[in-house]
Design an enzyme around this catalytic site. Sequence first.
Site, PDB file in Angstrom:
ATOM      1  N   LYS A  79     -17.670 -89.588 -49.984  1.00  0.00           N
ATOM      2  CA  LYS A  79     -18.640 -89.092 -50.960  1.00  0.00           C
ATOM      3  C   LYS A  79     -18.760 -90.010 -52.163  1.00  0.00           C
ATOM      4  O   LYS A  79     -19.814 -90.120 -52.770  1.00  0.00           O
ATOM      5  CB  LYS A  79     -18.223 -87.700 -51.447  1.00  0.00           C
ATOM      6  CG  LYS A  79     -18.153 -86.643 -50.382  1.00  0.00           C
ATOM      7  CD  LYS A  79     -17.897 -85.265 -50.976  1.00  0.00           C
ATOM      8  CE  LYS A  79     -16.562 -85.170 -51.679  1.00  0.00           C
ATOM      9  NZ  LYS A  79     -15.413 -85.320 -50.764  1.00  0.00           N
ATOM     10  N   LYS A 133     -14.181 -95.422 -44.294  1.00  0.00           N
ATOM     11  CA  LYS A 133     -14.633 -94.040 -44.112  1.00  0.00           C
ATOM     12  C   LYS A 133     -15.939 -93.782 -44.862  1.00  0.00           C
ATOM     13  O   LYS A 133     -16.181 -94.368 -45.925  1.00  0.00           O
ATOM     14  CB  LYS A 133     -13.552 -93.076 -44.615  1.00  0.00           C
ATOM     15  CG  LYS A 133     -13.818 -91.617 -44.282  1.00  0.00           C
ATOM     16  CD  LYS A 133     -12.748 -90.703 -44.835  1.00  0.00           C
ATOM     17  CE  LYS A 133     -12.873 -90.529 -46.330  1.00  0.00           C
ATOM     18  NZ  LYS A 133     -12.052 -89.397 -46.829  1.00  0.00           N
ATOM     19  N   LYS A 161      -6.844 -95.974 -55.075  1.00  0.00           N
ATOM     20  CA  LYS A 161      -7.725 -95.558 -56.164  1.00  0.00           C
ATOM     21  C   LYS A 161      -7.285 -96.152 -57.496  1.00  0.00           C
ATOM     22  O   LYS A 161      -8.123 -96.534 -58.327  1.00  0.00           O
ATOM     23  CB  LYS A 161      -7.767 -94.030 -56.242  1.00  0.00           C
ATOM     24  CG  LYS A 161      -8.466 -93.385 -55.047  1.00  0.00           C
ATOM     25  CD  LYS A 161      -8.485 -91.863 -55.172  1.00  0.00           C
ATOM     26  CE  LYS A 161      -9.193 -91.234 -53.988  1.00  0.00           C
ATOM     27  NZ  LYS A 161      -9.225 -89.760 -54.066  1.00  0.00           N
TER      28      LYS A 161
END
Length: 347
Positions: free
Chosen positions: A200, A197, A112
Amino acid sequence: MKRVFSGVKPTGHLTLGNYLGAMRRWVAVDQHQADALFCVVDLHALTVDHDPARVRRLSRQAASLLLAAGLDPERCTVFVQSHVDEHARLSYLLECVATDGEMRRMIQYKEKAARERARGGSVRLSLLTYPVLMAADILAYGTDEVPVGEDQRQHVELARDLAVRFNQRYGHTFVVPRTTSPGVAARVMNLLEPTSKMGKSDDVGPGIVYLLDEPDVVRKKVMRAVTDSGRDVVYDREERPGVANLLEILAACTGGNPEALSGVYESYGALKKDTAEAVVEVLRPVQRRHRELAADPGYVEGVLRDGAERARAMARPTVDAAYRAIGLLPASSDTGAEAEAVLNAAR
């Protein structure tokens, strides 16, 4: 009865991956077999640049979807993280036990932080330390089991390490938790990027099936899913990740086995069609219940209020004991006898 804790982060709309990989197990298994707590971890949504109004909106939606999926507030505790101060209180104590090296080794932090720097943004300190907050979420409740996907296993291992270290240095205070993982579809992948993956917060919306997607939208997304070279429908996660992802989704929705299902289909088109319909049917009751809850916001607010009260009552004794064990003076409202009793219990 064992205690289970898990949560969802309101950084985006909840997805099919959230449902098949976690929520459905919470509903079918955990709330019936454990003293279970399920939390909307809204403090974790503040680790990156965000719109405050969107975080509030997604937090309400996430809570409603947890209930729509089948969590029963009579059987489990459903609440919002920021409504229980003990999470933040304990997080700081655990920061005083964790090390800088442990934080910087976290895989999600590396990924991230790299994405944020690539966009020209600055990396917030909370992004580095949020695994400690996650550890506090878990340890505050004396959690025995944490049902998580593989991508979160490293964070639960950190919680275990911090619990052991705290107990050794300051006296036994925390239960050392363990991870549990569902079987098929434990990690649903992006339909357009089957090696990533279905998250969201992804930018690739067409590869993500959201829980509130209309049936026709679901069908369109699944029919456009990336498959692989070749024509045979074979279950091979390494060589055929696209087809394997569809087979795992279909198996999770129908209760089948992905390897067995691979022998049923002679074309990718037929596999995609059946997978799309299976997903639509799995989501149908969740969406119907969500519409009912959206029309009755007072009910959801009441569930969250009651849940926070129960969670606070469970967490406060452990967090207070941790404060005293680490060397902090008790609040003036505590009597000397009460403080000494808690200290002795902590030891």
